[in-house]
Design a protein around this motif. Structure first.
Motif, PDB file in Angstrom:
ATOM      1  N   ASP A  93       0.854  -1.186   0.000  1.00 13.80           N
ATOM      2  CA  ASP A  93       0.000   0.000   0.000  1.00 13.80           C
ATOM      3  C   ASP A  93       0.894   1.242   0.000  1.00 13.80           C
ATOM      4  OD1 ASP A  93      -1.918   1.937   0.407  1.00 13.80           O
ATOM      5  OD2 ASP A  93      -2.310   1.393   2.494  1.00 13.80           O
ATOM      6  N   ARG A  95       1.301   4.679   0.853  1.00 13.67           N
ATOM      7  CA  ARG A  95       0.613   5.575   1.798  1.00 13.67           C
ATOM      8  C   ARG A  95       1.425   6.864   1.956  1.00 13.67           C
ATOM      9  NH1 ARG A  95      -1.068   2.974   7.387  1.00 13.67           N
ATOM     10  NH2 ARG A  95      -2.426   1.902   5.900  1.00 13.67           N
ATOM     11  N   SER A 120      -3.436   5.009  -0.151  1.00 15.38           N
ATOM     12  CA  SER A 120      -3.994   5.440   1.123  1.00 15.38           C
ATOM     13  C   SER A 120      -3.375   6.764   1.541  1.00 15.38           C
ATOM     14  CB  SER A 120      -3.783   4.370   2.202  1.00 15.38           C
ATOM     15  OG  SER A 120      -2.403   4.162   2.451  1.00 15.38           O
ATOM     16  N   ASP A 145     -14.281   4.120   1.209  1.00 16.37           N
ATOM     17  CA  ASP A 145     -14.370   2.663   1.188  1.00 16.37           C
ATOM     18  C   ASP A 145     -13.319   2.045   0.270  1.00 16.37           C
ATOM     19  OD1 ASP A 145     -15.514   3.772  -1.031  1.00 16.37           O
ATOM     20  OD2 ASP A 145     -17.111   2.286  -1.211  1.00 16.37           O
ATOM     21  N   THR A 148      -7.613   3.854   2.331  1.00 15.83           N
ATOM     22  CA  THR A 148      -7.404   3.857   3.776  1.00 15.83           C
ATOM     23  C   THR A 148      -6.974   5.253   4.215  1.00 15.83           C
ATOM     24  OG1 THR A 148      -6.755   1.535   3.811  1.00 15.83           O
ATOM     25  CG2 THR A 148      -6.031   2.897   5.667  1.00 15.83           C
ATOM     26  N   ALA A 150      -5.309   6.987   7.417  1.00 17.95           N
ATOM     27  CA  ALA A 150      -4.630   6.808   8.701  1.00 17.95           C
ATOM     28  C   ALA A 150      -4.406   8.181   9.320  1.00 17.95           C
ATOM     29  CB  ALA A 150      -3.299   6.088   8.502  1.00 17.95           C
ATOM     30  N   LEU A 179     -12.334   1.957   5.657  1.00 19.84           N
ATOM     31  CA  LEU A 179     -10.940   1.561   5.825  1.00 19.84           C
ATOM     32  C   LEU A 179     -10.184   2.686   6.507  1.00 19.84           C
ATOM     33  CD1 LEU A 179     -10.345   0.169   2.214  1.00 19.84           C
ATOM     34  CD2 LEU A 179     -10.736  -1.190   4.277  1.00 19.84           C
ATOM     35  N   GLY A 180      -9.416   2.367   7.525  1.00 23.99           N
ATOM     36  CA  GLY A 180      -8.666   3.433   8.161  1.00 23.99           C
ATOM     37  C   GLY A 180      -7.952   3.006   9.421  1.00 23.99           C
ATOM     38  N   ASN A 181      -7.252   3.963   9.991  1.00 25.73           N
ATOM     39  CA  ASN A 181      -6.601   3.807  11.292  1.00 25.73           C
ATOM     40  C   ASN A 181      -6.797   5.119  12.034  1.00 25.73           C
ATOM     41  OD1 ASN A 181      -4.431   4.000  13.374  1.00 25.73           O
ATOM     42  ND2 ASN A 181      -3.910   1.985  12.601  1.00 25.73           N
ATOM     43  N   GLY A 219     -13.042  -2.799   9.319  1.00 24.71           N
ATOM     44  CA  GLY A 219     -11.907  -2.440   8.486  1.00 24.71           C
ATOM     45  C   GLY A 219     -11.096  -1.273   9.017  1.00 24.71           C
ATOM     46  N   VAL A 220     -11.450  -0.795  10.205  1.00 19.34           N
ATOM     47  CA  VAL A 220     -10.765   0.347  10.804  1.00 19.34           C
ATOM     48  C   VAL A 220     -10.081  -0.104  12.092  1.00 19.34           C
ATOM     49  CG1 VAL A 220     -11.030   2.665  11.765  1.00 19.34           C
ATOM     50  CG2 VAL A 220     -12.458   1.941   9.836  1.00 19.34           C
ATOM     51  N   GLU A 270      -1.925  -1.473  14.586  1.00 17.60           N
ATOM     52  CA  GLU A 270      -1.053  -1.402  13.420  1.00 17.60           C
ATOM     53  C   GLU A 270       0.280  -0.819  13.887  1.00 17.60           C
ATOM     54  OE1 GLU A 270      -1.799  -0.176   8.969  1.00 17.60           O
ATOM     55  OE2 GLU A 270      -1.429   1.635  10.129  1.00 17.60           O
TER      56      GLU A 270
END
Length: 627
Positions: A93, A95, A120, A145, A148, A150, A179-181, A219-220, A270
């Motif tokens: 990914d 990012r 992301s 969706d 991601t 973050a 999707l995420g953090n 997904g988060v 993560e």
């Protein structure tokens, strides 16, 4: 002998070479170069390289050095990757980080990245980036969706996380598709700021976010176990891993205490690690990190597949230089390669100008395309764990893992990560490591291209808008270039005030063949401190040196020649330089048997490979009156 149809013999028909035969050849090389008279195992040891964390890299590895079975990709102990398919399907990914406080400009940059290869977004929110209430504007047009997000919000992590969760709901992102953090990392924040008075409340808030993610957004992830605060304080690879393990264990305790299963708690984490230009050490670090976390998760009772570590690798901020920042492109390319080969799930390439301020569009594009080239043109992700099976990499992975585990256990014995931060255990340990590395940097045993080696005093400075202030008060933020940057800043001040840089006169003796090597060495060394080397005329004699020195406009001088010519002329030249007003006279090379004679004649110091360049340069600037 077995012969192929084209007449070439098979490789396995070559006679076997023994270690003793190899050592015999090493002994010969060491004797010829005057390095050592060691024999046998001692000759081999003379070529060993000591790393940080007590790890030593040997010059030769064989199958006998490889540790036990590393398993298979996607299976415990996950050394070879957290997923069976690795990055072979779609690559890692990509990012990219965004920290511009203007939400409109940040949105423009995010969309440009996502449209041109990034997968992301790593978004600074709050005091160090986009205001929390501007999060919807910064993420306008982003398909939440598909990409991601973050967050990196520091003390504002709860407000930023709630804002992102509201954004998911407002844009009607299906709960299972988000999707995420959320970027909760209370211990990392305590490491950054040195403040832990609100730690209990922050841990509770982060746990509540994790419960929400577990219930509504599978997904988060809620937590980012960020090892960058420790890396940026000077930690070695094993220390970085040990700190991250201790922080993650603290988060596991918090989450399971709030009612999550160990499996669900592991899914909320993560891990973020630094990828450096030391490619093999980075590869080994990421592989060791997965092995260590699998062991922790196993001890906590997590089922096998829940033990896989999710990794986000970031090219090291510590290695980024402010002078000649273009070289940072090369550093980050090697680091990105190492992060991808090491099995990171997501990789962030810091723009080459990130140490100077907010990156421009060109720098962000180059950073983004670094991953694209490695993935699409170099096909780096086509092979799962390409370093696997290398005796060197497997042994280095094992060595890093063992050193990291020992440090992790020391932190746990001290009461855990919070206690180790509060007591100063972490700070003191990392300070010792940085002090050792700083000495190696000062002696140029760890060269910095464009800074301590091959500096360019004529380079045009790169100017950028200042970046938002980062939290401080806790662990320091160090850089490899910091000592040399301080010296260059002193030189810049002289240039601005007087229109010229401080100078040193190179008194080169004899023909070019005799003095070129040491004149080039001295010129390179002094320019690392912002001191301009004057090598005109090309060669001098005791009769001409005084006039040449006066004409140079310098206040200090350095003799450059061969040992043979030093013995014949150095004393006379040094005397005349002193008589001509030289405040300090250096000699390029080691003094050897003539030291007393040289120093009686006026030689004040020596510059040679391995000398403390920072001390020499600082002293020279002091002598020249450069504040």
């Amino acid at each position: 002998m077995t012969v192929l149809p084209d007449g070439l013999p098979l490789a396995d028909d070559f006679p076997e070479v023994t270690r003793d035969q190899w050592r015999h050849l090493v002994e010969g090389v060491l004797r010829k170069t005057g390095t050592s008279d060691a024999v046998g195992a001692e000759a081999e040891e003379a070529l060993a390289t000591a790393l940080e964390d007590g790890i030593t890299v040997q010059p030769l590895y064989t199958a006998a050095d490889a540790p036990g079975d590393a398993g298979f990709p996607g299976f415990a102990p996950f050394v070879r990757g957290g997923r069976a398919e690795g990055s072979a399907v779609s690559g890692w990914d990509v990012r990219q980080r965004h920290a511009h406080p203007d939400p409109a400009r940040t949105n423009q940059a995010i969309l440009a990245d996502l449209e041109n290869g990034a997968g992301s977004v790593w978004l600074a929110v709050g005091a160090a980036g986009v205001p929390v209430d501007a999060l919807p504007e910064a993420l306008k047009g982003v398909y939440l969706d598909l990409a991601t997000v973050a967050l990196d919000a520091g003390a504002d992590f709860e407000d930023a996380a709630r804002a992102l969760l509201r954004l998911y709901a407002g844009r009607e992102v299906p709960p299972g598709a988000a999707l995420g953090n959320l970027g909760a990392d209370p211990l990392g924040l305590a490491a950054r700021t040195g403040r832990d008075e609100g730690l209990a409340g922050q841990l509770a808030a982060a746990a509540d976010l994790a419960l929400t993610c577990d219930r509504d957004h599978p997904g988060v992830r809620a937590f980012a176990v960020d090892a960058l605060p420790y890396h940026e304080a000077g930690a070695g690879a094993a220390e970085e891993l040990g700190c991250s393990l201790a922080a993650a264990v603290a988060y596991l305790r918090t989450l399971t205490g709030e009612g999550l299963s160990v499996e669900a708690a592991c899914a909320q984490l993560e891990f973020r690690y630094a990828a450096t230009a030391d490619q093999f050490l980075t590869i080994a670090k990421l592989r060791a990190a997965r092995r260590l976390w699998a062991r922790v998760a196993q001890a906590c009772g997590a089922p096998s597949q829940a033990r896989a570590q999710r990794q986000h690798a970031v090219t090291s901020p510590v290695m980024m230089t402010r002078r000649d920042p273009w070289v940072n492109m090369l550093r980050t390319t090697v680091a990105t390669l190492a992060g991808g080969v090491g099995g990171a799930d997501a990789v962030t390439v810091l723009p080459f100008d990130s140490a100077i301020g907010l990156p421009d569009d060109f720098a962000r594009r180059i950073a983004r395309n670094t991953s694209t080239i490695l993935l699409e043109e170099s096909h780096l992700a086509r092979v799962i764990d390409p370093a696997g099976g290398s005796w060197y990499v497997e042994k280095l992975t094992d060595d890093v893992a063992r050193a990291a585990w020992a440090w992790f256990q020391e932190i746990e014995r001290a009461g855990g990560m919070a206690a180790a931060l509060a007591s100063g255990l972490v700070r003191d340990r990392l300070a010792e490591t940085w002090a050792r590395r700083a000495r190696a940097l000062a002696r140029r045993k760890k060269p910095i291209t464009g800074v301590s080696e091959f500096p360019n005093l004529a380079e045009r400075p790169v100017e950028r808008d200042p970046a938002p202030e980062q939290p401080d008060g806790g662990l320091p933020r160090v850089r490899h270039d910091e000592a040399y940057e301080a010296l260059r800043t002193r030189s810049d001040a002289r240039l601005a005030a007087e229109g010229g840089r401080p100078r040193i006169f190179l008194a080169a003796l004899g023909p070019a063949a005799a003095h070129t090597a040491r004149a080039s060495f001295a010129s390179n060394l002094f320019q690392a401190g912002g001191i301009e080397a004057v090598h005109e005329p090309v060669t001098v004699t005791p009769e001409t040196v005084a006039e040449a020195f006066t004409a140079s406009g310098a206040r200090v001088a350095c003799l450059c020649s061969s040992d043979k010519l030093y013995a014949e002329e150095a004393a006379a030249v040094a005397e005349r330089l002193k008589a001509a007003g030289a405040a300090r006279v250096y000699l390029a090379g080691r003094p050897g048997a003539h030291r007393d004679e040289y120093e009686r004649a006026g030689v004040d110091g020596y510059v040679f490979a391995g000398c403390d360049a920072v001390e020499v340069l600082s002293s020279a600037l002091d002598t020249m009156g450069v504040a």
